[in-house]
Design an enzyme around this catalytic site. Structure first.
Site, PDB file in Angstrom:
ATOM      1  N   ASP A  14       0.829  -1.129   0.151  1.00 36.25           N
ATOM      2  CA  ASP A  14       0.071   0.113  -0.087  1.00 36.25           C
ATOM      3  C   ASP A  14       0.948   1.368  -0.152  1.00 36.25           C
ATOM      4  O   ASP A  14       1.800   1.383   0.896  1.00 36.25           O
ATOM      5  CB  ASP A  14      -0.902   0.029   1.146  1.00 36.25           C
ATOM      6  CG  ASP A  14      -1.870   1.207   1.377  1.00 36.25           C
ATOM      7  OD1 ASP A  14      -2.122   1.695   0.268  1.00 36.25           O
ATOM      8  OD2 ASP A  14      -2.544   1.268   2.287  1.00 36.25           O
ATOM      9  N   ASP A 108      -3.440   2.441  -5.546  1.00 36.17           N
ATOM     10  CA  ASP A 108      -2.153   2.419  -5.128  1.00 36.17           C
ATOM     11  C   ASP A 108      -2.047   1.183  -4.019  1.00 36.17           C
ATOM     12  O   ASP A 108      -1.128   1.279  -3.187  1.00 36.17           O
ATOM     13  CB  ASP A 108      -2.046   3.846  -4.335  1.00 36.17           C
ATOM     14  CG  ASP A 108      -2.801   3.654  -2.815  1.00 36.17           C
ATOM     15  OD1 ASP A 108      -3.895   3.271  -2.992  1.00 36.17           O
ATOM     16  OD2 ASP A 108      -2.185   4.303  -1.857  1.00 36.17           O
ATOM     17  N   GLU A 109      -2.832   0.180  -4.083  1.00 34.83           N
ATOM     18  CA  GLU A 109      -2.700  -0.992  -3.294  1.00 34.83           C
ATOM     19  C   GLU A 109      -2.968  -2.495  -3.912  1.00 34.83           C
ATOM     20  O   GLU A 109      -3.765  -2.289  -4.834  1.00 34.83           O
ATOM     21  CB  GLU A 109      -3.315  -0.910  -1.803  1.00 34.83           C
ATOM     22  CG  GLU A 109      -5.042  -0.677  -2.031  1.00 34.83           C
ATOM     23  CD  GLU A 109      -5.530  -0.649  -0.539  1.00 34.83           C
ATOM     24  OE1 GLU A 109      -5.224  -1.462   0.217  1.00 34.83           O
ATOM     25  OE2 GLU A 109      -6.287   0.327  -0.484  1.00 34.83           O
TER      26      GLU A 109
HETATM   27 MG    MG Z   1      -2.470   3.961   0.097  1.00 35.88          MG
END
Ligand code: MG
Length: 391
Positions: A14, A108-109
């Site tokens: 993350d 974003d993960e």
């Molecule tokens: Mg994040």
């Protein structure tokens, strides 16, 4: 439920304060300052904020107006989502080199299934450190990583030491890590479930784990009770699965006034074929089946499809197929809606060796470059100059 005993190894990666970190990387004047990225209009919310802003109590999903009140000295920006998407693509390329199966959770993960990859690493910790270093070297950004025998624990782990975290949960340490945490950290525990648990005096995962199953079932139903008890013991059998790819790519348009003219209908089909072709090429896909959808003014709807000898991503072939399907319907009334969709995907792979194919690929690559620069309307065939505006 899986019966195999094999230990799984799941990594959750993350990015830390993703949008804000990109902005701080790109703009020296934002570094070290409370930076808030989000909607600046009246009802906008915070997408991401820098760690400096979090000290003021600002967090994502908070109304922007409230963030401004909490942190009047903050820098507030709208952000550039197209740019963030490009950075995300770079990061996902790195993920793909570290694991055969990657499940994106958001921009974003992601979960990376690294089961059975022990030969490629000295230890899971060393592997995660290597990944973090590579992300930092290539993008200048910082990621937090969690590694565990399943997704639930891996996601929980990546969050425990943010930012720049690296936490490994194993069978041995999992209960000591889980037990003191709030029940709110469990997947699927929203405000409602949390308040029921509070009324039963269950605040920590440890307390939850020791709660009588019958008591929990009476309060929350069997399904939720089983779910919570399993997770409280660190049991989660969900597989890391790449997101289901789209099954079809299509575009349709409804006309403000019924279309009466055949030539006009064919122009619309050309415009739709261009859209569908552009999207197919953008996804690196070729489709074997082309479907036409047509709705008359009286709402009678027809779909006709044809499976081609060879999969295509070319406007001209999509158009020709759609027009033949259209002509086969012998429409005599006004048309309310037209649509084309493509399905039965083949990955288009490398450029074909056949001369004619290669020439087409080059032409379409050139067209797509212009479309990418000027938007889909940037280039269009001469025939379409008078096409309906809403396309
Ligand atoms: Mg994040």
């Amino acid at each position: 439920m899986t019966s195999e005993k094999k230990e799984r190894l799941v990594m959750h990666v993350d990015m830390d304060a993703f949008f804000a970190s990109i902005e701080q990387r790109d703009h020296e004047e934002y570094r070290g300052k409370p930076l808030i990225v989000g909607g600046l209009s009246g009802r906008g919310v915070v997408s991401t904020c820098s760690y400096e802003a979090r000290k003021f109590g600002v967090h994502s999903a908070m109304p922007m107006v409230r963030a401004q009140r909490l942190c009047p000295q903050g820098i507030f920006i709208e952000g550039n989502y197209a740019h963030y998407k490009k950075v995300s693509a770079e990061i996902f390329k790195i993920f793909a080199r570290y694991a055969p199966v990657v499940e994106p959770l958001s921009i974003d993960e992601a979960f990376l299934d690294i089961t059975g990859m022990e030969l490629l690493m000295k230890s899971p910790r060393e592997y995660a450190e290597r990944l973090k270093r590579e992300i930092r070297a290539r993008t200048g950004l910082v990621a937090s990583v969690g590694i565990a025998p399943n997704k639930f624990l891996a996601k929980l782990a990546s969050d425990l030491e943010k930012p720049d975290g690296l936490v490994i949960i194993t069978k041995e340490n999992q209960q000591s890590i889980l037990d003191p945490l709030s029940v709110g950290r469990i997947w699927g525990v929203g405000k409602k479930t949390a308040s029921v648990l509070t009324s039963l005096h269950i605040r920590t995962i440890g307390q939850l784990r020791q709660t009588d199953r019958k008591k929990l079932t009476a309060a929350l139903g069997a399904h939720m009770a089983e779910h919570l008890l399993a997770l409280a013991q660190g049991i989660d059998h969900c597989a890391v699965a790449p997101r289901e790819p789209a099954k079809s790519i299509g575009k349709e348009v409804t006309f403000p006034e019924d279309l009466k003219d055949r030539a006009e209908a064919e122009k619309v089909l050309l415009a739709l074929a261009e859209k569908v072709g552009y999207r197919l090429r953008g996804h690196g896909l070729k489709a074997r089946t082309i479907q036409l959808k047509l709705r008359l003014g009286n709402f009678q709807t027809y779909t006709r499809s044809r499976t081609l000898g060879e999969a295509t991503c070319y406007d001209k072939e999509i158009y020709q197929t759609a027009v033949e399907l259209y002509q086969g319907l012998h429409v005599r009334q006004g048309i309310r809606l037209l649509g084309i969709s493509a399905s039965g995907f083949d990955a288009s792979g490398e450029i074909s060796l056949f001369h004619e194919e290669a020439r087409k690929e080059n032409l379409y690559a050139a067209i797509d470059k212009i479309k990418a620069r000027f938007g889909e309307k940037g280039i269009t065939k001469a025939q379409l100059i008078q096409r309906p505006d809403e396309l």
